[in-house]
Write a protein that holds these residues in place. Structure first.
Motif, PDB file in Angstrom:
ATOM      1  N   VAL A  54      -7.533   9.834  -2.522  1.00  0.00           N
ATOM      2  CA  VAL A  54      -7.874   9.199  -1.191  1.00  0.00           C
ATOM      3  C   VAL A  54      -7.852   7.491  -1.765  1.00  0.00           C
ATOM      4  N   VAL A  55      -8.390   7.463  -2.704  1.00  0.00           N
ATOM      5  CA  VAL A  55      -8.238   6.018  -3.605  1.00  0.00           C
ATOM      6  C   VAL A  55      -6.939   5.475  -3.721  1.00  0.00           C
ATOM      7  N   THR A  56      -6.017   6.498  -4.234  1.00  0.00           N
ATOM      8  CA  THR A  56      -4.748   6.059  -4.367  1.00  0.00           C
ATOM      9  C   THR A  56      -3.732   5.738  -3.342  1.00  0.00           C
ATOM     10  N   VAL A  57      -4.039   6.629  -2.477  1.00  0.00           N
ATOM     11  CA  VAL A  57      -3.174   6.338  -1.181  1.00  0.00           C
ATOM     12  C   VAL A  57      -3.861   5.047  -0.456  1.00  0.00           C
ATOM     13  N   GLU A  60      -2.045   2.215  -2.458  1.00  0.00           N
ATOM     14  CA  GLU A  60      -0.588   2.305  -2.092  1.00  0.00           C
ATOM     15  C   GLU A  60      -0.597   1.543  -0.574  1.00  0.00           C
ATOM     16  N   GLY A  61      -1.374   1.652   0.174  1.00  0.00           N
ATOM     17  CA  GLY A  61      -1.213   1.174   1.560  1.00  0.00           C
ATOM     18  C   GLY A  61      -1.593  -0.266   1.639  1.00  0.00           C
ATOM     19  N   TYR A  62      -2.518  -0.442   0.764  1.00  0.00           N
ATOM     20  CA  TYR A  62      -2.975  -2.126   0.586  1.00  0.00           C
ATOM     21  C   TYR A  62      -1.753  -2.826   0.014  1.00  0.00           C
ATOM     22  N   PHE A  63      -1.222  -2.393  -1.110  1.00  0.00           N
ATOM     23  CA  PHE A  63      -0.322  -3.238  -1.684  1.00  0.00           C
ATOM     24  C   PHE A  63       1.061  -3.206  -1.006  1.00  0.00           C
ATOM     25  N   LYS A  64       1.378  -1.940  -0.341  1.00  0.00           N
ATOM     26  CA  LYS A  64       2.596  -1.785   0.295  1.00  0.00           C
ATOM     27  C   LYS A  64       2.767  -2.904   1.702  1.00  0.00           C
ATOM     28  N   GLU A  65       1.504  -3.050   2.323  1.00  0.00           N
ATOM     29  CA  GLU A  65       1.496  -3.944   3.115  1.00  0.00           C
ATOM     30  C   GLU A  65       1.782  -5.267   2.808  1.00  0.00           C
ATOM     31  N   ILE A  66       1.176  -5.801   1.640  1.00  0.00           N
ATOM     32  CA  ILE A  66       1.248  -6.994   0.867  1.00  0.00           C
ATOM     33  C   ILE A  66       2.929  -7.322   0.564  1.00  0.00           C
ATOM     34  N   VAL A  67       3.423  -6.291  -0.127  1.00  0.00           N
ATOM     35  CA  VAL A  67       4.765  -6.260  -0.686  1.00  0.00           C
ATOM     36  C   VAL A  67       5.826  -6.350   0.699  1.00  0.00           C
ATOM     37  N   ASP A  68       5.527  -5.758   1.954  1.00  0.00           N
ATOM     38  CA  ASP A  68       6.204  -5.889   2.952  1.00  0.00           C
ATOM     39  C   ASP A  68       6.055  -7.420   3.575  1.00  0.00           C
ATOM     40  N   SER A 194     -14.588  -3.361  -4.254  1.00  0.00           N
ATOM     41  CA  SER A 194     -15.785  -3.071  -3.250  1.00  0.00           C
ATOM     42  C   SER A 194     -15.298  -1.907  -2.198  1.00  0.00           C
ATOM     43  N   LEU A 195     -13.641  -2.146  -1.988  1.00  0.00           N
ATOM     44  CA  LEU A 195     -13.349  -1.246  -0.953  1.00  0.00           C
ATOM     45  C   LEU A 195     -13.328   0.163  -1.461  1.00  0.00           C
ATOM     46  N   ILE A 196     -12.470   0.207  -2.848  1.00  0.00           N
ATOM     47  CA  ILE A 196     -12.202   1.356  -3.318  1.00  0.00           C
ATOM     48  C   ILE A 196     -13.711   2.231  -3.867  1.00  0.00           C
ATOM     49  N   GLN A 197     -14.807   1.172  -4.183  1.00  0.00           N
ATOM     50  CA  GLN A 197     -15.942   2.238  -4.340  1.00  0.00           C
ATOM     51  C   GLN A 197     -16.431   2.856  -3.360  1.00  0.00           C
ATOM     52  N   ALA A 198     -16.180   2.297  -1.906  1.00  0.00           N
ATOM     53  CA  ALA A 198     -16.569   2.996  -0.866  1.00  0.00           C
ATOM     54  C   ALA A 198     -15.890   4.257  -0.585  1.00  0.00           C
ATOM     55  N   ARG A 199     -14.746   4.434  -1.454  1.00  0.00           N
ATOM     56  CA  ARG A 199     -14.099   5.796  -1.277  1.00  0.00           C
ATOM     57  C   ARG A 199     -13.907   6.582  -2.176  1.00  0.00           C
ATOM     58  N   SER A 200     -14.887   6.320  -3.168  1.00  0.00           N
ATOM     59  CA  SER A 200     -14.918   7.081  -4.255  1.00  0.00           C
ATOM     60  C   SER A 200     -15.382   8.609  -4.307  1.00  0.00           C
ATOM     61  N   SER A 201     -16.709   8.743  -3.849  1.00  0.00           N
ATOM     62  CA  SER A 201     -17.226  10.192  -3.916  1.00  0.00           C
ATOM     63  C   SER A 201     -18.704  10.062  -3.460  1.00  0.00           C
ATOM     64  N   PHE A 202     -19.126  11.174  -3.257  1.00  0.00           N
ATOM     65  CA  PHE A 202     -20.614  11.254  -2.928  1.00  0.00           C
ATOM     66  C   PHE A 202     -21.346  11.291  -4.177  1.00  0.00           C
ATOM     67  N   TYR A 203     -20.806  11.715  -5.207  1.00  0.00           N
ATOM     68  CA  TYR A 203     -21.646  11.497  -6.723  1.00  0.00           C
ATOM     69  C   TYR A 203     -22.082  10.190  -7.001  1.00  0.00           C
ATOM     70  N   LYS A 204     -23.305  10.017  -7.185  1.00  0.00           N
ATOM     71  CA  LYS A 204     -23.952   8.766  -7.521  1.00  0.00           C
ATOM     72  C   LYS A 204     -23.436   7.991  -8.441  1.00  0.00           C
ATOM     73  N   THR A 205     -23.040   8.748  -9.463  1.00  0.00           N
ATOM     74  CA  THR A 205     -22.691   7.912 -10.847  1.00  0.00           C
ATOM     75  C   THR A 205     -20.782   7.748 -10.707  1.00  0.00           C
ATOM     76  N   SER A 206     -20.344   8.226  -9.517  1.00  0.00           N
ATOM     77  CA  SER A 206     -18.856   8.043  -9.425  1.00  0.00           C
ATOM     78  C   SER A 206     -18.505   6.654  -9.087  1.00  0.00           C
ATOM     79  N   TYR A 207     -17.473   6.337  -9.500  1.00  0.00           N
ATOM     80  CA  TYR A 207     -16.758   5.087  -9.379  1.00  0.00           C
ATOM     81  C   TYR A 207     -15.349   4.994  -9.527  1.00  0.00           C
ATOM     82  N   SER A 208     -14.301   4.100  -9.214  1.00  0.00           N
ATOM     83  CA  SER A 208     -13.086   3.948  -9.562  1.00  0.00           C
ATOM     84  C   SER A 208     -12.688   2.918 -10.073  1.00  0.00           C
ATOM     85  N   PHE A 209     -11.590   2.682 -10.834  1.00  0.00           N
ATOM     86  CA  PHE A 209     -11.178   1.482 -11.580  1.00  0.00           C
ATOM     87  C   PHE A 209      -9.767   1.621 -11.565  1.00  0.00           C
TER      88      PHE A 209
END
Length: 534
Positions: A54-57, A60-68, A194-209
């Motif tokens: 979910v975060v990867t997609v 990808e969409g985030y920077f695809k829009e910027i690249v376009d 902040s945006l990708i942390q909102a999409r990480s998981s329901f796990y309390k200790t989960s995050y993405s980087f």
């Protein structure tokens, strides 16, 4: 002779059942240890993988829009030659920058730098001694200029505020002047984090980087770690850094599990992380609870079975043994005994017959109700035709089939003219009768293979499989005439308007439906009682 032998047999059966329950408990416990734990851990890893995707997609969409966006900007013929054009052309480009920033909230800055050292940017005053040609974003494309060169996600510090930004840069070139500079779009790291942390998981200790291909951290919820190398921060315990892999590592004395994916557009790696204890802890607790529960249930089951075995089997045998002893050892009259097992067997036979009959009737009744529910789930209760949900499902299937085989299909959207006026003047009951009659009339004049259903209110939709647009338009003309000449059960003439369309290559299903709906609107705007097909 005494009765101690049957009692010994009953105790033996009791111990056998207890031993069986213990063996069963051990067997189930072994199953939990060898299957349940790995299965639950695999489920947790699968969940981690899905959240990472979910975060990867999103990224990808985030920077695809910027690249376009930056590709469009770089293609503007005036942008590469800003130092040599009129002021009004510069103002037009600056206005274009503003429009792109307004359209995309993820854009922090848009600017361009040129070989003459000039900078084109809105609402920004460079610090003293600012030199465009030595800035990291400028050198990323101009140190080794190439036609169409694009760099995505360059980490650098802003000259005035020293804040970390991610820059996407496109080289600027002109047929006469050659490579003239670079245009860049900056994204704010904290905003992305902040945006990708909102999409990480329901796990309390989960995050993405996120880190780049060299292992440098680009986005992390702890800003002080951005810019550091991942190898300097963690100690691996399992796996290695590769896309589509799980790894385990220790960070600040905490054991963690992470799933890694890559973004081809940028070459970045995305890590979705969770503390291993948060995954394994609940699994182990549940496993212990279930093992104890199984042991208790098995022992309880054995005790109940032992009691039942004694009452229904061993007790009659003991009574029979006593009766035989009396027959052998005495001449006195022997009272007649009734053994419960004969009576139970007879009752069981009768119950079986009654249960079989009742179960058969219940199954038949359930099958009839299930068939009714299945029908109601896909049919409109008023007209008896397909409902919106079923039509949507068939549309999606036909669209996917069209994408694969390119066989034509068309749609006819029908709307009853002045239907609201009919409801207001004659009542909703008359309106319902009209809907039923119209549905029956249309269904009886189209192919059985075609799908027809109520789209909503007084609107209907026909899916014509393997049918080009002109044939669909011909059918629509026929239906329009049939309705106009039909005598409905209400005291007034009725007409319909029809929008017709054929699926076009490269067109999405939503766009196709909008086009057919527009055609219906044009038919109504043109006077109703007609079709419109473009």
């Amino acid at each position: 002779m005494g009765t101690h032998k049957p009692q010994k047999l009953s105790r033996l059966m009791f111990f056998i059942l207890v031993l069986f329950s213990l063996l069963l408990s051990l067997s189930i416990s072994f199953h939990f240890v060898t299957f349940y734990f790995p299965q639950q851990l695999a489920s947790a890893e699968q969940f981690l993988r899905e959240k990472n995707n979910v975060v990867t997609v999103y990224i990808e969409g985030y920077f695809k829009e910027i690249v376009d966006s930056i590709t469009i900007l770089a293609g503007d013929p005036d942008l590469p030659v800003i130092p040599w054009v009129r002021q009004d052309q510069k103002e037009r480009i600056l206005h274009t920058f503003k429009e792109f920033q307004s359209a995309n909230a993820n854009i922090y800055y848009i600017y361009a730098g040129y070989i003459d050292g000039s900078l084109l940017i809105n609402n920004y005053e460079p610090p003293p001694g600012y030199d465009v040609t030595v800035r990291p974003w400028y050198r990323a494309v101009m140190d080794q200029p190439e036609k169409g060169k694009l760099v995505t996600g360059l980490l650098y510090r802003e000259a005035k505020t020293n804040e970390l930004l991610l820059s996407t840069i496109h080289i600027l070139e002109n047929p006469k002047r050659g490579f003239t500079g670079a245009v860049a779009i900056d994204s704010y790291i904290e905003s992305i984090s902040s945006l990708i942390q909102a999409r990480s998981s329901f796990y309390k200790t989960s995050y993405s980087f996120i880190c780049n291909s060299q292992g440098e951290l680009l986005v992390h919820p702890r800003q002080e770690l951005v810019g550091k190398h991942i190898q300097d921060l963690i100690s691996f315990t399992r796996g290695k850094i590769e896309p589509a892999q799980f790894i385990e590592y220790t960070f600040e004395n905490v054991h963690k599990i992470a799933y890694i994916s890559s973004i081809p557009l940028t070459g970045w790696l995305i890590f979705t992380v969770v503390n291993k204890q948060e995954i394994t802890g609940p699994i182990i607790h549940n496993m212990i609870f279930y093992i104890l529960l199984v042991i208790i249930l098995c022992i309880g089951f054995s005790l109940i079975m032992a009691a039942g075995w004694y009452h229904w089997f061993m007790k009659p045998l003991i009574l029979l043994h006593r009766q035989l002893e009396l027959m052998v050892n005495t001449t006195e009259p022997i009272p007649e005994l009734t053994f419960p097992h004969n009576e139970i067997g007879e009752i069981a036979k009768n119950i079986e017959k009654l249960t079989a009959t009742a179960l058969f009737n219940k199954n038949r009744e359930l099958a009839q109700k299930n068939a009714m529910l299945e029908h109601l789930a896909v049919h409109d209760f008023l007209t008896g035709q397909y409902n919106r949900r079923k039509i949507d499902e068939l549309l999606q299937l036909e669209y996917e089939r069209y994408q694969r085989y390119r066989e034509p299909f068309s749609l006819i959207m029908i709307d009853i003219d002045h239907f609201k006026q009919l409801n207001d003047t004659l009542g909703h009951h008359s309106g319902d009768l009209v809907l039923q009659e119209l549905a029956h009339l249309v269904r009886s004049h189209i192919r059985n293979a075609d799908a027809f259903g109520r789209w909503g209110g007084e609107e209907f939709l026909i899916i014509l499989f393997n049918t080009p647009g002109p044939e669909a338009a011909h059918l629509a003309e026929k239906l329009c005439g049939l309705v106009a000449s039909h005598h409905f059960s209400v005291p007034r003439a009725l007409t319909i308007s029809l929008g017709v369309g054929e699926m076009r290559p490269g067109e999405s299903l939503d766009v196709f439906l909008c086009r057919v709906d527009d055609n219906l609107y044009r038919a109504k705007e043109s006077g109703r009682n007609q079709i419109y097909f473009e």
